[in-house]
Scaffold this active site. Structure first.
Site, short mmCIF file in Angstrom:
data_model
loop_
_atom_site.label_atom_id
_atom_site.label_comp_id
_atom_site.label_asym_id
_atom_site.label_seq_id
_atom_site.Cartn_x
_atom_site.Cartn_y
_atom_site.Cartn_z
N ALA A 104 0.82 -1.22 0.00
CA ALA A 104 0.00 0.00 0.00
C ALA A 104 0.85 1.26 0.00
O ALA A 104 1.07 1.88 -1.03
CB ALA A 104 -0.96 -0.02 1.19
N CYS A 105 1.35 1.63 1.16
CA CYS A 105 1.96 2.96 1.31
C CYS A 105 3.31 3.08 0.63
O CYS A 105 3.81 4.20 0.45
CB CYS A 105 2.07 3.32 2.78
SG CYS A 105 0.43 3.45 3.56
N VAL A 106 3.92 1.97 0.22
CA VAL A 106 5.09 2.01 -0.67
C VAL A 106 4.64 2.02 -2.12
O VAL A 106 5.07 2.85 -2.92
CB VAL A 106 6.04 0.83 -0.40
CG1 VAL A 106 7.14 0.77 -1.46
CG2 VAL A 106 6.65 0.93 0.98
N PRO A 153 2.59 5.62 -3.74
CA PRO A 153 3.35 6.77 -4.24
C PRO A 153 4.32 6.39 -5.35
O PRO A 153 4.58 7.20 -6.25
CB PRO A 153 4.10 7.28 -3.00
CG PRO A 153 4.15 6.12 -2.08
CD PRO A 153 2.90 5.34 -2.33
#
Length: 209
Positions: A116-118, A121
């Site tokens: 997700a958070c890697v 972006p």
């Protein structure tokens, strides 16, 4: 590659560290948490040693995830983590703006969680024309397979996969570059496992005739 050298050069790069926080580390099962922390610290130290700007960002630090790993913060004493609400740091104006303000188009990304958070972006930056390098051994996923599948998707989208020791060696390129030699060597000795042992041994035990 659009006129840019294939090998990484510090002056071309900016680093985005995402959610390196204990609350997310608890859920990481794709890599040993100890190894993950070691790799993340080594990557942060590498950025400092070679003058690469670092943008660190965190989420839910007051309610669940906790602050940036203290060991990473210690390696980045001049970096204040940007707190955000979006899972995708690229959708946070402050975090994205900090990357854009460097003027650098080669983006190194690492953090938690890979799925997700890697990924978010990194995928967004690729779409906007950045050359994205995901430092995969400084990322952690919920399971080995979900981590691997996220990396496959990133690679298929155009991101390149690398690891912290390759980043360091690519930046150094030549051990006769004295300006960064001692800092780079110290990182390898402290964080580089067997390779670091070898460098320490060579200095202490092998005396040229």
């Amino acid at each position: 590659m659009n006129g840019i050298e294939t090998l990484l050069k510090p002056e071309d790069c900016v680093m985005l560290l995402v959610d390196l926080q204990a609350g997310l580390g608890f859920g990481t099962e794709s890599i040993s948490r100890q190894v993950l922390l070691n790799n993340a610290v080594a990557l942060a130290k590498t950025a400092v040693a070679f003058g690469v700007p670092v943008i660190a960002t965190t989420s839910a630090s007051k309610v669940y995830s906790g602050p940036l790993f203290p060991q990473v913060q210690a390696a980045l004493p001049d970096v204040k983590a940007i707190e955000r609400r979006n899972m995708n740091a690229w959708e946070d104006d402050t975090a994205r703006g900090a990357v854009e303000a460097t003027g650098r188009r080669r983006l190194l990304v690492a953090g938690l969680l890979t799925e997700a958070c890697v990924s978010f972006p990194a995928l967004s930056a690729v779409r906007e024309g950045y050359e994205v390098f995901v430092v995969a051994d400084a990322c952690g996923g919920l399971t080995p397979i979900s981590h691997e599948l996220a990396l496959r998707r990133l690679e298929q989208a155009g991101a390149q996969l690398t690891n912290w020791i390759q980043v360091l060696l690519e930046f150094q390129r030549d051990w006769t570059r004295h300006g960064t030699y001692e800092a780079a060597r110290a990182i390898v000795v402290e964080n580089g496992g067997g390779y670091g042992m070898g460098l320490a041994y060579a200095r202490e035990m092998i005396h040229p005739g």
